[in-house]
Design an enzyme around this catalytic site. Structure first.
Site, PDB file in Angstrom:
ATOM      1  N   SER A 139       0.938  -1.334   0.015  1.00  0.00           N
ATOM      2  CA  SER A 139      -0.072   0.111  -0.096  1.00  0.00           C
ATOM      3  C   SER A 139       0.873   1.290  -0.014  1.00  0.00           C
ATOM      4  O   SER A 139       2.066   1.204   0.399  1.00  0.00           O
ATOM      5  CB  SER A 139      -0.832   0.133   1.350  1.00  0.00           C
ATOM      6  OG  SER A 139      -1.365   1.094   1.682  1.00  0.00           O
ATOM      7  N   TYR A 152      -1.547  -1.209  10.822  1.00  0.00           N
ATOM      8  CA  TYR A 152      -1.756  -1.527   9.427  1.00  0.00           C
ATOM      9  C   TYR A 152      -0.605  -1.093   8.807  1.00  0.00           C
ATOM     10  O   TYR A 152       0.124  -1.502   7.623  1.00  0.00           O
ATOM     11  CB  TYR A 152      -3.104  -0.907   8.779  1.00  0.00           C
ATOM     12  CG  TYR A 152      -3.343  -0.903   7.329  1.00  0.00           C
ATOM     13  CD1 TYR A 152      -3.601  -2.329   6.671  1.00  0.00           C
ATOM     14  CD2 TYR A 152      -3.126  -0.131   6.400  1.00  0.00           C
ATOM     15  CE1 TYR A 152      -3.649  -2.621   5.349  1.00  0.00           C
ATOM     16  CE2 TYR A 152      -3.481  -0.100   5.002  1.00  0.00           C
ATOM     17  CZ  TYR A 152      -3.326  -1.526   4.689  1.00  0.00           C
ATOM     18  OH  TYR A 152      -3.787  -1.537   3.337  1.00  0.00           O
TER      19      TYR A 152
HETATM   20  N1  LIG Z   1      -8.739  -0.778  -0.747  1.00  0.00           N
HETATM   21  C1  LIG Z   1      -8.010   0.064  -0.654  1.00  0.00           C
HETATM   22  O1  LIG Z   1      -7.992   1.446  -0.246  1.00  0.00           O
HETATM   23  C2  LIG Z   1      -6.378  -0.400  -0.521  1.00  0.00           C
HETATM   24  C3  LIG Z   1      -5.509   0.291  -0.759  1.00  0.00           C
HETATM   25  C4  LIG Z   1      -3.985  -0.068  -0.406  1.00  0.00           C
HETATM   26  C5  LIG Z   1      -3.808  -1.326  -0.357  1.00  0.00           C
HETATM   27  N2  LIG Z   1      -5.047  -2.159  -0.327  1.00  0.00           N
HETATM   28  C6  LIG Z   1      -4.641  -3.574  -0.091  1.00  0.00           C
HETATM   29  O2  LIG Z   1      -5.273  -4.356  -1.208  1.00  0.00           O
HETATM   30  C7  LIG Z   1      -5.385  -5.632  -0.742  1.00  0.00           C
HETATM   31  C8  LIG Z   1      -6.769  -5.928  -1.203  1.00  0.00           C
HETATM   32  O3  LIG Z   1      -7.720  -5.280  -0.477  1.00  0.00           O
HETATM   33  P1  LIG Z   1      -9.221  -4.934  -1.163  1.00  0.00           P
HETATM   34  O4  LIG Z   1      -9.102  -3.524  -1.253  1.00  0.00           O
HETATM   35  O5  LIG Z   1      -9.701  -5.762  -2.289  1.00  0.00           O
HETATM   36  O6  LIG Z   1     -10.158  -5.389   0.030  1.00  0.00           O
HETATM   37  P2  LIG Z   1     -11.602  -6.154   0.204  1.00  0.00           P
HETATM   38  O7  LIG Z   1     -12.464  -5.782  -1.013  1.00  0.00           O
HETATM   39  O8  LIG Z   1     -11.768  -6.117   1.634  1.00  0.00           O
HETATM   40  O9  LIG Z   1     -10.830  -7.743  -0.139  1.00  0.00           O
HETATM   41  C9  LIG Z   1     -10.190  -8.608   0.968  1.00  0.00           C
HETATM   42  C10 LIG Z   1     -10.027 -10.102   0.406  1.00  0.00           C
HETATM   43  O10 LIG Z   1      -9.399 -10.430   1.340  1.00  0.00           O
HETATM   44  C11 LIG Z   1     -10.021 -11.678   1.817  1.00  0.00           C
HETATM   45  N3  LIG Z   1      -9.692 -11.641   3.329  1.00  0.00           N
HETATM   46  C12 LIG Z   1      -9.711 -11.051   4.151  1.00  0.00           C
HETATM   47  N4  LIG Z   1      -9.327 -11.395   5.833  1.00  0.00           N
HETATM   48  C13 LIG Z   1      -9.064 -12.634   5.098  1.00  0.00           C
HETATM   49  C14 LIG Z   1      -8.526 -13.815   6.223  1.00  0.00           C
HETATM   50  N5  LIG Z   1      -8.401 -13.488   7.492  1.00  0.00           N
HETATM   51  N6  LIG Z   1      -8.077 -15.124   5.566  1.00  0.00           N
HETATM   52  C15 LIG Z   1      -8.522 -15.191   4.155  1.00  0.00           C
HETATM   53  N7  LIG Z   1      -8.911 -14.046   3.293  1.00  0.00           N
HETATM   54  C16 LIG Z   1      -9.334 -12.964   3.770  1.00  0.00           C
HETATM   55  C17 LIG Z   1     -11.537 -11.424   1.873  1.00  0.00           C
HETATM   56  O11 LIG Z   1     -12.422 -12.412   1.829  1.00  0.00           O
HETATM   57  P3  LIG Z   1     -13.112 -13.172   2.995  1.00  0.00           P
HETATM   58  O12 LIG Z   1     -13.625 -11.975   3.689  1.00  0.00           O
HETATM   59  O13 LIG Z   1     -14.115 -14.065   2.316  1.00  0.00           O
HETATM   60  O14 LIG Z   1     -11.825 -13.751   3.477  1.00  0.00           O
HETATM   61  C18 LIG Z   1     -11.588 -10.733   0.371  1.00  0.00           C
HETATM   62  O15 LIG Z   1     -11.511 -11.696  -0.592  1.00  0.00           O
HETATM   63  C19 LIG Z   1      -5.135  -5.846   0.651  1.00  0.00           C
HETATM   64  O16 LIG Z   1      -4.006  -6.352   0.909  1.00  0.00           O
HETATM   65  C20 LIG Z   1      -5.086  -4.254   1.151  1.00  0.00           C
HETATM   66  O17 LIG Z   1      -4.385  -4.031   2.283  1.00  0.00           O
HETATM   67  C21 LIG Z   1      -6.202  -1.759  -0.262  1.00  0.00           C
END
Ligand SMILES: NC(=O)c1ccc[n+]([C@@H]2O[C@H](COP(=O)([O-])OP(=O)(O)OC[C@H]3O[C@@H](n4cnc5c(N)ncnc54)[C@H](OP(=O)(O)O)[C@@H]3O)[C@@H](O)[C@H]2O)c1
Length: 260
Positions: A139, A152
């Site tokens: 991130s 985080y």
């Molecule tokens: N969105 C942002 O603003 C942002 C910015 C910078 C970086 N990121 C990074 O991008 C990545 C993807 O996030 P996203 O934005 O796509 O978020 P998201 O829509 O909340 O997706 C998170 C995914 O991870 C899975 N997950 C969460 N906790 C888990 C666990 N304990 N075990 C197994 N699977 C788990 C969830 O499925 P289940 O709930 O079914 O497990 C879901 O598939 C993350 O690493 C996040 O830190 C996001």
């Protein structure tokens, strides 16, 4: 199965975009997340739309043995991972001293421990074969401390630091590890972390372009891909290193404070 990508957090906002991109290239998939039903739906959709094969593993990546379980299951089934996308992760708003032990320890387990273990388990096989690519989702939070998301930001600093070191170590092996650093995106992330009503998430970007930049960066073996910054974030990110540290900390604190 062939040309297989293992994608953690496959059912989430960014994960589903990675799934689409890989399937468009006719690659098969191993989809990992906790919710079996969401995984089944995604498997059905992707197999129908792109005529590829998808294998699902429902596992909580905060469990101590999650990485070993994934690795061993795939070994037993002779499923060879060509692309490892460590994408699952979550944040969580709140002062360090008010958040529970469980909230922050499970965040470290998913964002840091299991990501590290999966990288450690799959890389030697890739090196032995002489082919493979890794994409770790970090991130822009990696670039500074993050008051009101202290743990985080620290987890993502770890992901970027370790990833960049490994990128250098892999020179000459034919394998690469790319680190993706997105800005604020409209996925399930903000809701899951209680960040919806913070200035940081006032204008999140769509995840599709971020996933594309990351996926293509991985194919090219890039060191880092920074993508999806809003205009305000771009200005802040370029000014942050020049600001006095205490001023920068207050800015990040305010950006992650829930608006009344
Ligand atoms: N969105 C942002 O603003 C942002 C910015 C910078 C970086 N990121 C990074 O991008 C990545 C993807 O996030 P996203 O934005 O796509 O978020 P998201 O829509 O909340 O997706 C998170 C995914 O991870 C899975 N997950 C969460 N906790 C888990 C666990 N304990 N075990 C197994 N699977 C788990 C969830 O499925 P289940 O709930 O079914 O497990 C879901 O598939 C993350 O690493 C996040 O830190 C996001």
């Amino acid at each position: 199965m062939k040309n297989i990508a293992l994608i953690t957090g496959a059912t989430g906002g960014l994960g589903q975009e990675f799934v689409k991109l890989h399937a468009q290239r006719k690659g098969d998939l191993v989809l990992v997340a906790r919710e079996q039903e969401a995984l089944n739906k995604l498997k059905e959709k992707v197999e129908k739309e792109y005529s590829v094969e998808a294998y699902t593993i429902a596992v909580d990546l905060s469990q101590a043995d999650a990485a070993e379980r994934i690795y061993n299951e795939l070994k037993e089934k002779d499923i060879v991972i060509e692309y490892l996308l460590n994408n699952a992760g979550f944040g969580g708003q709140g002062d360090f001293f008010t958040r529970t032990m469980e909230q922050d320890m499970s965040m470290i387990a998913v964002n840091v421990v299991t990501l590290t273990k999966l990288t450690k388990l799959f890389l030697p096989d890739m090196i032995k074969r002489g082919s493979g690519r890794v994409l770790n989702t970090s991130s822009t939070a990696a670039m500074m401390p993050g008051p009101r998301q202290a743990v985080y930001y620290a987890t993502k600093a770890f992901v970027t630091s370790m990833g960049n070191s490994i990128w250098q170590e892999l020179k000459g092996t034919g394998i690469t590890l790319t680190t993706l650093m997105p800005g604020a995106m409209s996925t399930g992330f903000a809701k899951a972390g209680g960040l919806q009503n913070t200035p940081l998430f006032a204008h999140p970007v769509e995840p599709a372009a971020v996933a594309k930049a990351g996926y293509e960066g991985m194919l090219k073996g890039k060191l880092n891909v920074v993508s999806g910054l809003t205009f305000v974030q771009r200005i802040f990110m370029s000014m942050a290193p020049l600001l006095p540290k205490k001023m920068m900390l207050k800015q990040v604190y305010d950006m992650q404070t829930i608006k009344k």
